[in-house]
Design a protein around this motif. Structure first.
Motif, mmCIF file in Angstrom:
data_model
loop_
_atom_site.group_PDB
_atom_site.id
_atom_site.type_symbol
_atom_site.label_atom_id
_atom_site.label_comp_id
_atom_site.label_asym_id
_atom_site.label_seq_id
_atom_site.Cartn_x
_atom_site.Cartn_y
_atom_site.Cartn_z
ATOM 1 N N LYS A 124 -36.995 51.039 -12.810
ATOM 2 C CA LYS A 124 -35.952 50.324 -13.551
ATOM 3 C C LYS A 124 -36.285 48.845 -13.755
ATOM 4 O O LYS A 124 -35.445 48.078 -14.228
ATOM 5 C CB LYS A 124 -34.619 50.459 -12.819
ATOM 6 C CG LYS A 124 -34.092 51.887 -12.750
ATOM 7 C CD LYS A 124 -33.745 52.426 -14.125
ATOM 8 C CE LYS A 124 -33.096 53.802 -14.024
ATOM 9 N NZ LYS A 124 -32.724 54.342 -15.355
ATOM 10 N N GLY A 125 -37.489 48.445 -13.362
ATOM 11 C CA GLY A 125 -37.924 47.088 -13.644
ATOM 12 C C GLY A 125 -37.445 46.027 -12.670
ATOM 13 O O GLY A 125 -37.497 44.831 -12.980
ATOM 14 N N ILE A 126 -36.984 46.413 -11.479
ATOM 15 C CA ILE A 126 -36.566 45.438 -10.466
ATOM 16 C C ILE A 126 -37.797 44.750 -9.883
ATOM 17 O O ILE A 126 -38.812 45.400 -9.611
ATOM 18 C CB ILE A 126 -35.770 46.143 -9.347
ATOM 19 C CG1 ILE A 126 -34.475 46.744 -9.894
ATOM 20 C CG2 ILE A 126 -35.466 45.176 -8.201
ATOM 21 C CD1 ILE A 126 -33.478 45.738 -10.402
ATOM 22 N N GLY A 127 -37.719 43.445 -9.655
ATOM 23 C CA GLY A 127 -38.832 42.709 -9.079
ATOM 24 C C GLY A 127 -39.136 43.162 -7.662
ATOM 25 O O GLY A 127 -38.229 43.257 -6.826
ATOM 26 N N LEU A 128 -40.419 43.438 -7.388
ATOM 27 C CA LEU A 128 -40.857 43.921 -6.073
ATOM 28 C C LEU A 128 -42.176 43.264 -5.696
ATOM 29 O O LEU A 128 -42.966 42.899 -6.576
ATOM 30 C CB LEU A 128 -41.087 45.444 -6.107
ATOM 31 C CG LEU A 128 -39.952 46.359 -6.569
ATOM 32 C CD1 LEU A 128 -40.481 47.768 -6.776
ATOM 33 C CD2 LEU A 128 -38.818 46.361 -5.544
ATOM 34 N N PRO A 129 -42.459 43.129 -4.396
ATOM 35 C CA PRO A 129 -43.810 42.743 -4.004
ATOM 36 C C PRO A 129 -44.779 43.861 -4.407
ATOM 37 O O PRO A 129 -44.395 45.031 -4.443
ATOM 38 C CB PRO A 129 -43.724 42.636 -2.476
ATOM 39 C CG PRO A 129 -42.269 42.579 -2.149
ATOM 40 C CD PRO A 129 -41.573 43.334 -3.235
ATOM 41 N N VAL A 130 -46.021 43.511 -4.720
ATOM 42 C CA VAL A 130 -47.017 44.537 -5.006
ATOM 43 C C VAL A 130 -47.160 45.412 -3.766
ATOM 44 O O VAL A 130 -47.381 44.913 -2.655
ATOM 45 C CB VAL A 130 -48.373 43.910 -5.383
ATOM 46 C CG1 VAL A 130 -49.410 44.998 -5.625
ATOM 47 C CG2 VAL A 130 -48.227 43.031 -6.612
ATOM 48 N N THR A 131 -46.997 46.716 -3.946
ATOM 49 C CA THR A 131 -46.945 47.636 -2.811
ATOM 50 C C THR A 131 -47.942 48.769 -3.005
ATOM 51 O O THR A 131 -48.047 49.341 -4.092
ATOM 52 C CB THR A 131 -45.532 48.232 -2.668
ATOM 53 O OG1 THR A 131 -44.587 47.166 -2.517
ATOM 54 C CG2 THR A 131 -45.437 49.147 -1.458
ATOM 55 N N GLY A 132 -48.689 49.079 -1.956
ATOM 56 C CA GLY A 132 -49.648 50.171 -1.988
ATOM 57 C C GLY A 132 -49.296 51.250 -0.981
ATOM 58 O O GLY A 132 -48.695 50.975 0.057
ATOM 59 N N PHE A 133 -49.675 52.475 -1.309
ATOM 60 C CA PHE A 133 -49.403 53.623 -0.436
ATOM 61 C C PHE A 133 -50.594 54.560 -0.523
ATOM 62 O O PHE A 133 -51.033 54.915 -1.622
ATOM 63 C CB PHE A 133 -48.120 54.323 -0.890
ATOM 64 C CG PHE A 133 -47.716 55.505 -0.050
ATOM 65 C CD1 PHE A 133 -47.316 55.321 1.267
ATOM 66 C CD2 PHE A 133 -47.726 56.790 -0.577
ATOM 67 C CE1 PHE A 133 -46.926 56.403 2.045
ATOM 68 C CE2 PHE A 133 -47.332 57.883 0.194
ATOM 69 C CZ PHE A 133 -46.931 57.682 1.513
ATOM 70 N N ALA A 134 -51.138 54.948 0.600
ATOM 71 C CA ALA A 134 -52.311 55.820 0.616
ATOM 72 C C ALA A 134 -52.277 56.729 1.836
ATOM 73 O O ALA A 134 -51.519 56.497 2.789
ATOM 74 C CB ALA A 134 -53.595 54.989 0.600
ATOM 75 N N HIS A 135 -53.107 57.745 1.803
ATOM 76 C CA HIS A 135 -53.152 58.716 2.902
ATOM 77 C C HIS A 135 -54.503 58.723 3.611
ATOM 78 O O HIS A 135 -54.569 58.932 4.821
ATOM 79 C CB HIS A 135 -52.865 60.116 2.358
ATOM 80 C CG HIS A 135 -52.924 61.192 3.393
ATOM 81 N ND1 HIS A 135 -51.932 61.376 4.334
ATOM 82 C CD2 HIS A 135 -53.863 62.142 3.651
ATOM 83 C CE1 HIS A 135 -52.248 62.387 5.116
ATOM 84 N NE2 HIS A 135 -53.412 62.865 4.728
ATOM 85 N N SER A 136 -55.583 58.461 2.863
ATOM 86 C CA SER A 136 -56.922 58.585 3.435
ATOM 87 C C SER A 136 -57.487 57.238 3.878
ATOM 88 O O SER A 136 -57.386 56.248 3.153
ATOM 89 C CB SER A 136 -57.866 59.213 2.403
ATOM 90 O OG SER A 136 -59.203 59.174 2.860
ATOM 91 N N PRO A 137 -58.128 57.208 5.058
ATOM 92 C CA PRO A 137 -58.796 55.978 5.510
ATOM 93 C C PRO A 137 -59.882 55.510 4.547
ATOM 94 O O PRO A 137 -60.215 54.327 4.512
ATOM 95 C CB PRO A 137 -59.397 56.388 6.862
ATOM 96 C CG PRO A 137 -58.554 57.540 7.326
ATOM 97 C CD PRO A 137 -58.174 58.277 6.078
#
Length: 297
Positions: A106-119
């Motif tokens: 919806k376009g709300i301002g957020l910090p750049v965020t990452g999500f991952a599963h593998s090392p």
């Protein structure tokens, strides 16, 4: 009211205000509720008895019992009882990743965020959020627990690897240096921010949570901050929410949405009658079957 502890400040305040306004309030331990799930006449049992019909339910659901607590709220919804915050909205907010994805759409301002599963993806993940320093968060954490500031690339890799090895879900966020260890809690009721406080971390600590020793003081919001908080609560579907934002060079950034925000810090810091605003909202809106999702979605 659904609450594990009737002696908590927030629970006591809401009971006190409701009773002063002429309402009868029953505090029920969420974990002692058990349900009869049937097509014809769903019911909730408590200490050997079937609970009577209520005009409204105020969920005070702790993070540790989110799944069971939401199922109890959902059962009340099936019984056409008005719930201050609905089960779907509570589960949306409790999943930090899900809530950020919904806000992002919806376009709300957020910090750049990452999500991952593998090392194997750690290096690119760190690069994605702008490199160190960066913030690593447990998706299931609360009150600042499970939030780590990694100041170097090697520290970031070590912490992320350790969390992934433990099979816990984490997300990685850019560090907003200009916030100076402070965030703003916006307390939303209905379509209004009724109180706001700036929480400042203690020296040598970047987490500003009151439970981590942070201090709170009343703060005046900009129109953009106010609009962001209200929109975030609306996107989540929450009638009552604590929206935590950071002040950044690119505007307000939402870092968390709380579906069961505490009243102690915000009332003492601002002098506002937050509990009164919540009860007034219920008075105006509590009608049988007045739920948006009815437990769906």
């Amino acid at each position: 009211m659904l609450s594990e502890n009737k002696n908590l400040y927030s629970t006591k305040r809401l009971v006190e205000v409701a009773q002063k306004r002429g309402h009868e309030v029953i505090v029920i331990n969420t974990l002692r509720c058990y349900m009869n799930i049937t097509s014809r006449k769903p019911s909730i049992h408590y200490r050997g008895e079937i609970l009577p019909a209520f005009d409204a339910v105020i969920p005070r659901i702790g993070h540790s019992i989110s799944f069971y607590g939401a199922s109890v709220v959902r059962q009340f919804e099936m019984m056409n009882v008005f719930c201050l915050n609905e089960s779907v909205a509570i589960t949306r907010a409790r999943d930090k990743l899900r809530s950020l994805q919904l806000l992002s759409r919806k376009g709300i301002g957020l910090p750049v965020t990452g999500f991952a599963h593998s090392p194997d993806d750690i290096e690119d993940l760190v690069k994605m959020v702008g490199g160190p320093p960066l913030v690593i968060k447990l998706l299931e954490g609360t009150q600042g627990i499970g939030v780590v500031l990694a100041e170097t690339r090697s520290a970031a890799r070590s912490v992320i690897e350790a969390f992934l090895e433990m099979k816990v879900n984490i997300m990685v966020q850019e560090y907003i240096r200009e916030s100076g260890g402070a965030d703003i809690r916006c307390f939303v009721v209905g379509n209004k921010v009724i109180a706001s406080m700036m929480r400042q971390a203690v020296p040598d600590e970047f987490r500003s949570n009151i439970h981590r020793g942070g201090t709170g003081k009343s703060v005046k919001l900009t129109s953009e901050e106010r609009k962001t908080a209200v929109q975030a609560a609306k996107i989540m579907g929450l009638n009552v929410a604590g929206i935590d934002i950071l002040r950044s060079q690119r505007g307000p950034l939402v870092i968390e949405v709380n579906a069961s925000p505490g009243l102690g810090g915000i009332e003492s810091s601002t002098g506002k009658d937050v509990a009164g605003a919540i009860i007034e909202f219920i008075e105006k809106n509590a009608k049988p079957g007045k739920t948006r999702t009815k437990g769906k979605g």
